[in-house]
Write a protein that holds these residues in place. Structure first.
Motif, PDB file in Angstrom:
ATOM      1  N   ALA A 175       0.865  -1.130  -0.069  1.00 43.42           N
ATOM      2  CA  ALA A 175       0.157   0.048  -0.064  1.00 43.42           C
ATOM      3  C   ALA A 175       0.750   1.286  -0.152  1.00 43.42           C
ATOM      4  N   THR A 176       2.080   1.282   0.667  1.00 44.54           N
ATOM      5  CA  THR A 176       2.757   2.393   0.843  1.00 44.54           C
ATOM      6  C   THR A 176       3.632   2.576  -0.493  1.00 44.54           C
ATOM      7  N   LEU A 177       4.117   1.504  -1.192  1.00 43.79           N
ATOM      8  CA  LEU A 177       4.831   1.496  -2.398  1.00 43.79           C
ATOM      9  C   LEU A 177       3.848   1.917  -3.446  1.00 43.79           C
ATOM     10  N   GLY A 178       2.652   2.031  -3.381  1.00 41.92           N
ATOM     11  CA  GLY A 178       1.644   2.270  -4.998  1.00 41.92           C
ATOM     12  C   GLY A 178       2.346   1.870  -5.937  1.00 41.92           C
ATOM     13  N   VAL A 179       2.383   2.669  -6.898  1.00 42.89           N
ATOM     14  CA  VAL A 179       2.822   2.358  -8.353  1.00 42.89           C
ATOM     15  C   VAL A 179       4.148   2.011  -8.419  1.00 42.89           C
ATOM     16  N   THR A 180       5.010   2.620  -7.213  1.00 46.00           N
ATOM     17  CA  THR A 180       6.464   2.074  -7.366  1.00 46.00           C
ATOM     18  C   THR A 180       6.808   0.723  -7.130  1.00 46.00           C
ATOM     19  N   SER A 181       5.857  -0.250  -6.740  1.00 43.16           N
ATOM     20  CA  SER A 181       5.850  -1.616  -6.458  1.00 43.16           C
ATOM     21  C   SER A 181       6.213  -2.212  -7.676  1.00 43.16           C
ATOM     22  N   ARG A 182       5.926  -1.707  -9.056  1.00 40.08           N
ATOM     23  CA  ARG A 182       6.185  -2.183 -10.269  1.00 40.08           C
ATOM     24  C   ARG A 182       7.623  -2.290 -10.540  1.00 40.08           C
ATOM     25  N   ARG A 183       8.346  -1.439  -9.851  1.00 38.65           N
ATOM     26  CA  ARG A 183       9.954  -1.398  -9.964  1.00 38.65           C
ATOM     27  C   ARG A 183      10.595  -2.501  -9.172  1.00 38.65           C
ATOM     28  N   ALA A 184       9.892  -3.402  -8.765  1.00 38.02           N
ATOM     29  CA  ALA A 184      10.574  -4.642  -7.853  1.00 38.02           C
ATOM     30  C   ALA A 184      10.048  -5.784  -8.566  1.00 38.02           C
ATOM     31  N   TYR A 185      10.818  -6.982  -8.274  1.00 36.98           N
ATOM     32  CA  TYR A 185      10.187  -8.240  -8.506  1.00 36.98           C
ATOM     33  C   TYR A 185       9.598  -8.552  -7.472  1.00 36.98           C
ATOM     34  N   TRP A 186       8.578  -9.390  -7.610  1.00 41.28           N
ATOM     35  CA  TRP A 186       8.019 -10.033  -6.528  1.00 41.28           C
ATOM     36  C   TRP A 186       7.762 -11.530  -6.380  1.00 41.28           C
ATOM     37  N   VAL A 187       7.891 -12.056  -5.208  1.00 43.67           N
ATOM     38  CA  VAL A 187       8.291 -13.597  -5.294  1.00 43.67           C
ATOM     39  C   VAL A 187       7.311 -14.029  -3.909  1.00 43.67           C
ATOM     40  N   ASP A 188       6.387 -14.898  -4.459  1.00 51.15           N
ATOM     41  CA  ASP A 188       5.360 -15.085  -2.946  1.00 51.15           C
ATOM     42  C   ASP A 188       5.933 -16.637  -2.674  1.00 51.15           C
ATOM     43  N   ILE A 189       6.265 -16.414  -1.420  1.00 53.16           N
ATOM     44  CA  ILE A 189       7.004 -17.441  -0.772  1.00 53.16           C
ATOM     45  C   ILE A 189       6.129 -18.914  -0.584  1.00 53.16           C
ATOM     46  N   TRP A 190       4.945 -18.524  -0.580  1.00 51.87           N
ATOM     47  CA  TRP A 190       3.964 -19.706  -0.589  1.00 51.87           C
ATOM     48  C   TRP A 190       3.840 -20.550  -1.694  1.00 51.87           C
TER      49      TRP A 190
ATOM     50  N   TRP B 245      11.113   3.914   3.402  1.00 52.48           N
ATOM     51  CA  TRP B 245      12.759   4.024   2.920  1.00 52.48           C
ATOM     52  C   TRP B 245      12.799   3.202   1.560  1.00 52.48           C
ATOM     53  N   LEU B 246      11.993   2.160   1.457  1.00 53.42           N
ATOM     54  CA  LEU B 246      11.909   1.325   0.265  1.00 53.42           C
ATOM     55  C   LEU B 246      11.487   2.171  -0.840  1.00 53.42           C
ATOM     56  N   ARG B 247      10.336   2.817  -0.497  1.00 59.87           N
ATOM     57  CA  ARG B 247       9.684   3.666  -1.622  1.00 59.87           C
ATOM     58  C   ARG B 247      10.821   4.538  -2.271  1.00 59.87           C
ATOM     59  N   SER B 248      11.405   5.189  -1.232  1.00 59.65           N
ATOM     60  CA  SER B 248      12.545   6.208  -1.633  1.00 59.65           C
ATOM     61  C   SER B 248      13.643   5.619  -2.364  1.00 59.65           C
ATOM     62  N   GLN B 249      13.992   4.417  -2.030  1.00 59.86           N
ATOM     63  CA  GLN B 249      15.067   3.494  -2.755  1.00 59.86           C
ATOM     64  C   GLN B 249      14.627   3.180  -4.134  1.00 59.86           C
ATOM     65  N   LEU B 250      13.288   2.756  -4.182  1.00 64.45           N
ATOM     66  CA  LEU B 250      12.858   2.613  -5.585  1.00 64.45           C
ATOM     67  C   LEU B 250      12.745   3.583  -6.688  1.00 64.45           C
ATOM     68  N   ARG B 251      12.402   4.712  -6.086  1.00 69.88           N
ATOM     69  CA  ARG B 251      12.030   5.916  -6.682  1.00 69.88           C
ATOM     70  C   ARG B 251      13.393   6.383  -7.254  1.00 69.88           C
ATOM     71  N   ALA B 252      14.543   6.317  -6.389  1.00 66.49           N
ATOM     72  CA  ALA B 252      15.721   6.707  -6.856  1.00 66.49           C
ATOM     73  C   ALA B 252      16.690   5.743  -7.805  1.00 66.49           C
ATOM     74  N   GLY B 253      16.225   4.462  -7.843  1.00 67.24           N
ATOM     75  CA  GLY B 253      16.784   3.577  -8.706  1.00 67.24           C
ATOM     76  C   GLY B 253      16.207   3.509  -9.850  1.00 67.24           C
TER      77      GLY B 253
END
Length: 137
Positions: free
Chosen positions: A78-93, A129-137
């Motif tokens: 929820a905090t990342l919003g659209v910046t979540s697309r700048r990461a790869y997501w792995v469902d551990i289940w 913090w992660l949101r700022s890192q993803l936006r910067a990268g």
């Protein structure tokens, strides 16, 4: 597959029961929205850990290990919003290799969200913090 939808299903059933008992559409709508929020639908599409690691090595994007129903994962998403697309997501289940990768960096626990950013693991990082890192990268 059933446990991925367990929380969402429970909220939806509670909403229907409250609607029937209390004759209030408000409770049904509130619980239906809550069910949608905790469902796997709000997360970006997951991929296998091996594929995420290969892509991350090529382009430097972060890898986020998560699982459905985790309140900390939902808060992060929820905090990342659209910046979540700048990461790869792995469902551990869904991916035992992803669960093993999390256990390797979290003292043998499957603590999520765990983020691998620039080769460094971050267990349950601050979402802002992660949101700022993803936006910067």
């Amino acid at each position: 597959m059933l446990r991925r939808w367990g929380s969402a299903g429970l909220f939806l059933v509670l909403g229907v029961l409250l609607w029937i008992i209390g004759e209030s559409v408000f409770f049904f709508l509130a619980f239906a929205l809550l069910a949608a929020f905790v469902s796997p639908l709000i997360f970006p599409r997951s991929m296998p850990a091996a594929e995420a690691q290969r892509r991350s090595a090529a382009d430097g994007r972060a890898i986020v290990y998560w699982r459905p129903g985790c309140p900390f994962c939902m808060r992060l998403r929820a905090t990342l919003g659209v910046t979540s697309r700048r990461a790869y997501w792995v469902d551990i289940w869904k991916d035992p290799e992803g669960a093993a990768a999390v256990r390797a960096v979290a003292d043998g626990n499957e603590t999520v969200p765990t983020v691998i950013l620039a080769g460094s693991p971050h267990v349950n990082p601050d979402p802002r913090w992660l949101r700022s890192q993803l936006r910067a990268g």
